[in-house]
Motif scaffolding. Structure first.
Motif, PDB file in Angstrom:
ATOM      1  N   GLN A  69      19.547 -26.589  22.795  1.00 25.29           N
ATOM      2  CA  GLN A  69      20.331 -25.352  22.727  1.00 25.29           C
ATOM      3  C   GLN A  69      19.445 -24.208  22.234  1.00 25.29           C
ATOM      4  OE1 GLN A  69      23.682 -24.938  23.589  1.00 25.29           O
ATOM      5  NE2 GLN A  69      23.632 -27.053  24.354  1.00 25.29           N
TER       6      GLN A  69
ATOM      7  N   SER B 247      25.090 -20.114  21.216  1.00 30.24           N
ATOM      8  CA  SER B 247      23.882 -20.591  21.876  1.00 30.24           C
ATOM      9  C   SER B 247      24.147 -20.869  23.344  1.00 30.24           C
ATOM     10  CB  SER B 247      23.369 -21.865  21.190  1.00 30.24           C
ATOM     11  OG  SER B 247      24.344 -22.892  21.285  1.00 30.24           O
TER      12      SER B 247
ATOM     13  N   ASP C 227      19.497 -20.613  20.464  1.00 31.39           N
ATOM     14  CA  ASP C 227      20.305 -19.682  19.681  1.00 31.39           C
ATOM     15  C   ASP C 227      20.101 -18.257  20.181  1.00 31.39           C
ATOM     16  OD1 ASP C 227      21.299 -21.691  18.040  1.00 31.39           O
ATOM     17  OD2 ASP C 227      19.654 -21.511  16.612  1.00 31.39           O
TER      18      ASP C 227
ATOM     19  N   ALA D  12      13.292 -26.578  18.357  1.00 30.55           N
ATOM     20  CA  ALA D  12      13.553 -27.199  17.061  1.00 30.55           C
ATOM     21  C   ALA D  12      14.093 -26.152  16.089  1.00 30.55           C
ATOM     22  CB  ALA D  12      12.273 -27.820  16.512  1.00 30.55           C
ATOM     23  N   PRO D  13      14.987 -26.557  15.163  1.00 29.32           N
ATOM     24  CA  PRO D  13      15.570 -25.609  14.208  1.00 29.32           C
ATOM     25  C   PRO D  13      14.505 -24.799  13.491  1.00 29.32           C
ATOM     26  CG  PRO D  13      16.638 -27.740  14.028  1.00 29.32           C
ATOM     27  CD  PRO D  13      15.473 -27.928  14.962  1.00 29.32           C
ATOM     28  N   ARG D  14      14.768 -23.507  13.321  1.00 30.68           N
ATOM     29  CA  ARG D  14      13.812 -22.611  12.684  1.00 30.68           C
ATOM     30  C   ARG D  14      14.045 -22.557  11.186  1.00 30.68           C
ATOM     31  NH1 ARG D  14      11.174 -19.854  16.455  1.00 30.68           N
ATOM     32  NH2 ARG D  14      12.008 -19.868  18.556  1.00 30.68           N
ATOM     33  N   SER D  15      13.000 -22.232  10.452  1.00 28.63           N
ATOM     34  CA  SER D  15      13.100 -22.130   8.994  1.00 28.63           C
ATOM     35  C   SER D  15      13.744 -20.807   8.607  1.00 28.63           C
ATOM     36  CB  SER D  15      11.707 -22.215   8.359  1.00 28.63           C
ATOM     37  OG  SER D  15      10.918 -21.105   8.755  1.00 28.63           O
ATOM     38  N   LYS D  16      14.205 -20.737   7.383  1.00 27.33           N
ATOM     39  CA  LYS D  16      14.857 -19.520   6.902  1.00 27.33           C
ATOM     40  C   LYS D  16      13.920 -18.324   6.903  1.00 27.33           C
ATOM     41  CE  LYS D  16      18.281 -21.876   4.021  1.00 27.33           C
ATOM     42  NZ  LYS D  16      18.834 -22.038   2.653  1.00 27.33           N
TER      43      LYS D  16
END
Length: 321
Positions: free
Chosen positions: A163, A256, A165, A288-292
């Motif tokens: 997905q 997303s 975002d 992949a999920p991103r960092s803050k």
């Protein structure tokens, strides 16, 4: 010295296929074997490993903890095996492969193409950078072999990879006009991002207008940097001077869109399989999920900024189309 068991590579591949397709029956259909033959392979693998790999859940089977471990190692073993064959045999393989990609993901192609060229130095690669709907259609009409596509997941050739975002993007100097429709900078009418932005704005009854339109990302970013409007898109590969946030200026969250790999149904061969694998691996890394630390470059005070900018916020209302 005791003789060690040698695991069968074909059985390991069956394990991976069965897991990825969701069952032994599906694996049998894909591999052209009977369900009983697949079951016998899995029983032999359990005997070789000396542990239970499956347990019942309802009418189906799921992997045990040991089964999950075996699956992880099976993927690694098969990857090394396939890479060895690609490296040794690929050097003599000639031909061509046609791949397509939207502008958003063009930046990840060099690493994929470099790896592919190392394995298949005599293969010719044709590239098509185009809109998502056009890429999906090109696959269905056999004009290209593989395509990375945003949206279009309903197509029969689509394999969803992850997905993407969506965020709102604008120039760091952009200020929404007071008491006027929100100016949008967009690509063409078939653009999935454009449709998503308009759908979400209409859902909350926010007036908008198309302030700038371009057939290319370069043109779109030029319009954004020029302060002509705001857009909805991915935060990948943004030019310096642009800011983004999931709810920039308090605008609605966009959610997303699925990213999928589309494959020509007639495409076969080791080189094609390797290119598909490289594309999927690169996409999974990119999505992949991103960092803050990667959240908006410039923060805003949500609805307070909207009110200060004079953008009307209304309850959703029905529209006649």
């Amino acid at each position: 010295m005791a003789t060690r068991t040698n695991l069968d590579l074909d059985t390991l591949r069956t394990l991976v296929v069965a897991h990825d397709l969701g069952g032994l029956a599906q694996a049998a259909d894909r591999l052209g074997r009977t369900p009983s033959a697949i079951s016998l392979q899995m029983k032999r693998l359990q005997d070789d490993l000396g542990t239970v790999l499956f347990r019942k859940r309802g009418r189906g089977l799921v992997l045990t903890e040991a089964g999950e471990v075996a699956l992880t190692y099976a993927r690694r073993i098969l990857a090394m095996h396939d890479e060895l064959l690609d490296t040794i045999q690929g050097g003599s393989l000639a031909g061509n492969i046609r791949i397509g990609c939207p502008q958003d993901f063009a930046s990840f192609l060099p690493s994929v193409l470099s790896q592919f060229a190392t394995l298949y130095p005599r293969m010719q690669v044709e590239l098509l950078i185009e809109g998502n709907a056009a890429l999906a259609e090109a696959i269905e009409k056999s004009r290209i072999d593989l395509a990375v596509v945003i949206g279009q997941e309903h197509r029969s050739a689509a394999q969803t990879v992850g997905q993407l975002d969506l965020v709102w993007i604008a120039s760091s100097t952009f200020v929404p006009p007071q008491g006027q429709p929100l100016p949008l900078a967009v690509l063409g009418p078939q653009c999935a991002f454009r449709k998503c932005a308009i759908q979400h704005l209409e859902a909350i009854g926010m007036p908008y207008r198309i302030a700038a339109s371009s057939p290319s990302l370069d043109g779109l970013q030029a319009a954004l940097l020029g302060g002509l409007g705001i857009t909805a898109r991915t935060s990948l590969n943004l030019s310096e001077g642009l800011m983004f946030a999931a709810s920039l200026y308090g605008l609605p969250l966009l959610g997303s869109l699925p990213v999928s790999l589309h494959r020509n149904a007639h495409l076969i061969g080791d080189a094609a399989d390797r290119m598909a694998t490289l594309l999927v691996e690169a996409l999974k890394f990119l999505l992949a999920p991103r960092s803050k630390s990667e959240i908006p470059r410039k923060r805003h005070n949500g609805l307070a900024v909207v009110a200060a900018a004079g953008i009307a916020m209304h309850k959703p209302r029905s529209r006649v189309r």
